[in-house]
Design a protein around this motif. Structure first.
Motif, mmCIF file in Angstrom:
data_model
loop_
_atom_site.group_PDB
_atom_site.id
_atom_site.type_symbol
_atom_site.label_atom_id
_atom_site.label_comp_id
_atom_site.label_asym_id
_atom_site.label_seq_id
_atom_site.Cartn_x
_atom_site.Cartn_y
_atom_site.Cartn_z
ATOM 1 N N ASN A 60 0.826 -1.217 0.000
ATOM 2 C CA ASN A 60 0.000 0.000 0.000
ATOM 3 C C ASN A 60 0.854 1.259 0.000
ATOM 4 N N SER A 61 1.912 1.259 -0.822
ATOM 5 C CA SER A 61 2.870 2.364 -0.846
ATOM 6 C C SER A 61 2.868 3.028 -2.214
ATOM 7 N N LEU A 62 2.583 4.341 -2.226
ATOM 8 C CA LEU A 62 2.670 5.096 -3.468
ATOM 9 C C LEU A 62 4.117 5.250 -3.911
ATOM 10 N N PHE A 63 5.035 5.207 -2.950
ATOM 11 C CA PHE A 63 6.450 5.324 -3.296
ATOM 12 C C PHE A 63 6.876 4.180 -4.209
ATOM 13 N N ASP A 64 6.382 2.963 -3.947
ATOM 14 C CA ASP A 64 6.700 1.824 -4.813
ATOM 15 C C ASP A 64 6.163 2.039 -6.221
ATOM 16 N N VAL A 65 5.007 2.690 -6.334
ATOM 17 C CA VAL A 65 4.451 2.995 -7.656
ATOM 18 C C VAL A 65 5.352 3.987 -8.388
ATOM 19 N N TYR A 66 5.855 5.005 -7.655
ATOM 20 C CA TYR A 66 6.774 5.971 -8.268
ATOM 21 C C TYR A 66 8.065 5.271 -8.729
ATOM 22 N N VAL A 67 8.545 4.347 -7.901
ATOM 23 C CA VAL A 67 9.751 3.591 -8.277
ATOM 24 C C VAL A 67 9.489 2.778 -9.541
ATOM 25 N N LEU A 68 8.307 2.154 -9.618
ATOM 26 C CA LEU A 68 7.926 1.376 -10.801
ATOM 27 C C LEU A 68 7.989 2.235 -12.060
ATOM 28 N N LEU A 69 7.375 3.425 -12.002
ATOM 29 C CA LEU A 69 7.330 4.294 -13.182
ATOM 30 C C LEU A 69 8.712 4.843 -13.522
ATOM 31 N N ALA A 70 9.475 5.224 -12.477
ATOM 32 C CA ALA A 70 10.830 5.750 -12.716
ATOM 33 C C ALA A 70 11.730 4.689 -13.342
ATOM 34 N N MET A 71 11.632 3.449 -12.834
ATOM 35 C CA MET A 71 12.438 2.374 -13.395
ATOM 36 C C MET A 71 11.991 2.040 -14.819
ATOM 37 N N GLY A 72 10.715 2.249 -15.102
ATOM 38 C CA GLY A 72 10.227 2.035 -16.454
ATOM 39 C C GLY A 72 10.869 2.996 -17.442
ATOM 40 N N VAL A 73 10.915 4.274 -17.071
ATOM 41 C CA VAL A 73 11.563 5.275 -17.929
ATOM 42 C C VAL A 73 13.058 4.971 -18.056
ATOM 43 N N PHE A 74 13.673 4.607 -16.920
ATOM 44 C CA PHE A 74 15.097 4.273 -16.922
ATOM 45 C C PHE A 74 15.366 3.066 -17.821
ATOM 46 N N GLY A 75 14.509 2.051 -17.731
ATOM 47 C CA GLY A 75 14.663 0.866 -18.570
ATOM 48 C C GLY A 75 14.490 1.182 -20.046
ATOM 49 N N PHE A 76 13.594 2.120 -20.366
ATOM 50 C CA PHE A 76 13.395 2.518 -21.760
ATOM 51 C C PHE A 76 14.632 3.237 -22.299
ATOM 52 N N LEU A 77 15.247 4.078 -21.461
ATOM 53 C CA LEU A 77 16.479 4.756 -21.863
ATOM 54 C C LEU A 77 17.607 3.740 -22.073
ATOM 55 N N MET A 78 17.659 2.721 -21.202
ATOM 56 C CA MET A 78 18.651 1.666 -21.383
ATOM 57 C C MET A 78 18.435 0.959 -22.718
ATOM 58 N N TYR A 79 17.190 0.748 -23.084
ATOM 59 C CA TYR A 79 16.889 0.113 -24.372
ATOM 60 C C TYR A 79 17.361 0.980 -25.535
ATOM 61 N N LEU A 80 17.134 2.306 -25.450
ATOM 62 C CA LEU A 80 17.534 3.202 -26.526
ATOM 63 C C LEU A 80 19.048 3.232 -26.701
ATOM 64 N N PHE A 81 19.789 3.097 -25.598
ATOM 65 C CA PHE A 81 21.251 3.133 -25.659
ATOM 66 C C PHE A 81 21.860 1.727 -25.729
ATOM 67 N N ALA A 82 21.007 0.713 -25.956
ATOM 68 C CA ALA A 82 21.450 -0.682 -26.127
ATOM 69 C C ALA A 82 22.170 -1.220 -24.899
ATOM 70 N N ILE A 83 21.787 -0.746 -23.705
ATOM 71 C CA ILE A 83 22.355 -1.263 -22.458
ATOM 72 C C ILE A 83 21.463 -2.399 -21.974
ATOM 73 N N PRO A 84 21.984 -3.607 -21.826
ATOM 74 C CA PRO A 84 21.132 -4.744 -21.424
ATOM 75 C C PRO A 84 20.597 -4.587 -20.010
ATOM 76 N N ALA A 85 19.348 -4.993 -19.808
ATOM 77 C CA ALA A 85 18.709 -4.841 -18.505
ATOM 78 C C ALA A 85 19.016 -5.991 -17.560
ATOM 79 N N ALA A 86 19.289 -7.185 -18.100
ATOM 80 C CA ALA A 86 19.494 -8.360 -17.249
ATOM 81 C C ALA A 86 20.675 -8.210 -16.287
ATOM 82 N N PRO A 87 21.855 -7.703 -16.715
ATOM 83 C CA PRO A 87 22.946 -7.516 -15.744
ATOM 84 C C PRO A 87 22.588 -6.572 -14.614
ATOM 85 N N PHE A 88 21.804 -5.535 -14.935
ATOM 86 C CA PHE A 88 21.352 -4.609 -13.894
ATOM 87 C C PHE A 88 20.543 -5.344 -12.831
#
Length: 490
Positions: A404-432
């Motif tokens: 029941n934490s909104l902070f976890d939702v913010y983390v979810l969305l922030a990591m989503g944007v971060f993961g998309f940027l990793m995709y654009l720069f061809a940085i693999p997500a699995a090692p992270f």
């Protein structure tokens, strides 16, 4: 002894117990397939309902939920690249590419076969080698834990894709984010807000890193994509695929059994370790990450291989192997049974009943997987444009429902944007993700080991077990460097 086993079999083989286990398996598969709805949540929510049940049926219900949710996480990992559980994150690496190739049914079948194989071998290990593995687990201290984590981190090389350098960059970012929050001595790091003092939870980081970027790709690149849904295609696993995946299954099961028997490791680390080992020893190593059935076989057999072995330290020593078995410890004590060495004398009949029930649950898992596969297969037929908002709602609901934490939702969305940027720069997500999961255990055991030795680093190589893991890590490092040099020459 034979008479006791026969009596235990007759006590377990009742319609009531089979219905309880079937309900647990089905419920676990469905909950595990929903992003954010973890097996821990399923077992915890079911615990109050077991207060008025007989001891063994109540434990079998919790075990069935555990097994079902562990397999269920692979369903969403394969179909929508959204791991239902953290232990299924490794399955996305080859499961989702197979689904994109129109072979989602093949990927789901391989996940089911591997899960049942790992689960069955794990149950056998619990029955026959509980005591030796429990004694081995007792000899694993902070130095051994640290070297084990170092060896597990060598998996990064195998999932770095075309560029090892980018894979190392990704792993370093994962280790950095793993340091957010309070350390073992009470100091806070990166505590920009009060919520960050407790660190970043695995679930929002995991789902944000894999699921949200897929949704953003659908939105950003929608003009380049067709509206056609994925096809289930050929859903049969051929005899040749099973034959060459058998080694990965057996290795993954063995890794899951050993790592599951060590308290605190868990199925996520086991899955990535088994995946890395399967890739190193496979003739098709270049196809890993692009839709290789051996990758699914390794990861799914390993994470399900932990299901039975996590109960080894619980039953033999009274020490929970992970969070879920910690909940089961409470269930045992509520019903007047205290796990530990004396339990094999005071409650031997209940132990036999538990073992027999767990073997039955492996069979029920196969049946439930086959039936639910047909139900979940319709997900692949939904057009991507309709899938995106549905997956987003499930992710947001699942993450918020954990604490029941909104902070976890913010983390979810922030990591989503971060993961998309990793995709654009061809940085693999699995090692992270590997580094983020293993980072806290790596740091904590390093600091504990140095505290025990008063700062003397030689304690990290003070036992045969530490030397073994160090040698394995060095061997993998040498092999990786040779492969990179050969690739550069070509």
């Amino acid at each position: 002894m034979l008479h006791d086993l026969l009596m235990a079999f007759q006590a377990v083989a009742t319609i009531e117990n089979f219905l309880i286990m079937a309900a647990g398996i089905w419920g676990g598969v469905i909950i595990g397939a929903i992003p954010g709805m973890t097996g821990t949540m399923a077992v915890t929510l079911a615990l109050p309902f077991t207060f008025y049940m007989q001891p063994i049926p109540s434990i079998l219900l919790l075990v069935a939920l555990y097994k079902g949710s562990t397999y269920g996480g692979s369903v969403s990992a394969i179909l929508i690249k959204t791991p239902g559980t953290a232990s299924a994150a490794c399955t996305t690496l080859d499961g989702y590419p197979l689904a994109q190739q129109g072979k989602a049914g093949k990927a789901l079948n391989m996940a089911l076969y591997s899960s049942c194989t790992g689960d069955f071998i794990s149950n056998l290990s619990l029955i026959f080698i509980a005591a030796p593995l429990a004694l081995l687990a007792l000899r694993i201290g902070p130095p051994e834990f640290f070297m084990l984590m170092v060896f597990a981190l060598t998996t990064v090389a195998g999932v770095s894709g075309r560029s090892l350098l980018l894979g190392l960059v990704s792993a370093c970012l994962g280790l950095l984010l793993a340091t957010v929050g309070e350390d073992m001595y009470g100091s806070f790091r990166f505590d920009i807000t009060v919520d960050m003092q407790s660190g970043l939870a695995v679930a929002p980081v995991l789902i944000g890193l894999f699921a949200i970027p897929e949704l953003l790709k659908i939105i950003v690149f929608r003009h380049q994509q067709t509206a056609k849904p994925m096809q289930m295609g050929d859903n049969r696993v051929t005899r040749e695929e099973l034959r060459r995946s058998l080694k990965a299954m057996l290795k993954g099961s063995a890794i899951g059994v050993v790592m599951g028997a060590i308290p605190g490791i868990g199925p996520s680390a086991a899955a990535f370790s088994a995946y890395g080992e399967a890739q190193r020893s496979s003739k098709n190593r270049d196809n890993f990450g692009h839709g290789e059935v051996e990758g699914i076989a390794a990861s799914e057999s390993a994470n399900n291989g932990c299901c039975g072995s996590t109960m080894i330290p619980l039953l033999a020593l009274g020490v929970p192997g992970d969070v879920i078995t910690g909940v089961m410890l409470g269930a045992f004590m509520i019903h007047g049974m205290t796990p530990g060495p004396m339990m094999f004398e005071t409650n031997l009949n209940e132990i036999y009943m538990l073992f027999i029930g767990m073997m039955f649950s492996s069979i029920l898992l196969f049946g439930a997987g086959k039936v639910t596969m047909r139900m979940f297969s319709h997900i692949s037929r939904i057009p991507p444009g309709m899938m995106a908002p549905t997956v987003l709602i499930l992710c947001l609901f699942g993450i918020f429902s954990i604490s029941n934490s909104l902070f976890d939702v913010y983390v979810l969305l922030a990591m989503g944007v971060f993961g998309f940027l990793m995709y654009l720069f061809a940085i693999p997500a699995a090692p992270f993700l590997i580094a983020f999961i293993l980072g806290p255990m790596l740091e904590e055991n390093l600091r504990r080991a140095l505290a025990l030795s008063r700062g003397d680093p030689s304690i990290l190589l003070s036992s045969p077990i530490t030397w073994l893991f160090a040698a394995l890590a060095l061997f993998v490092l040498i092999i990786t460097i040779r492969q990179q040099l050969n690739k550069a020459k070509r």
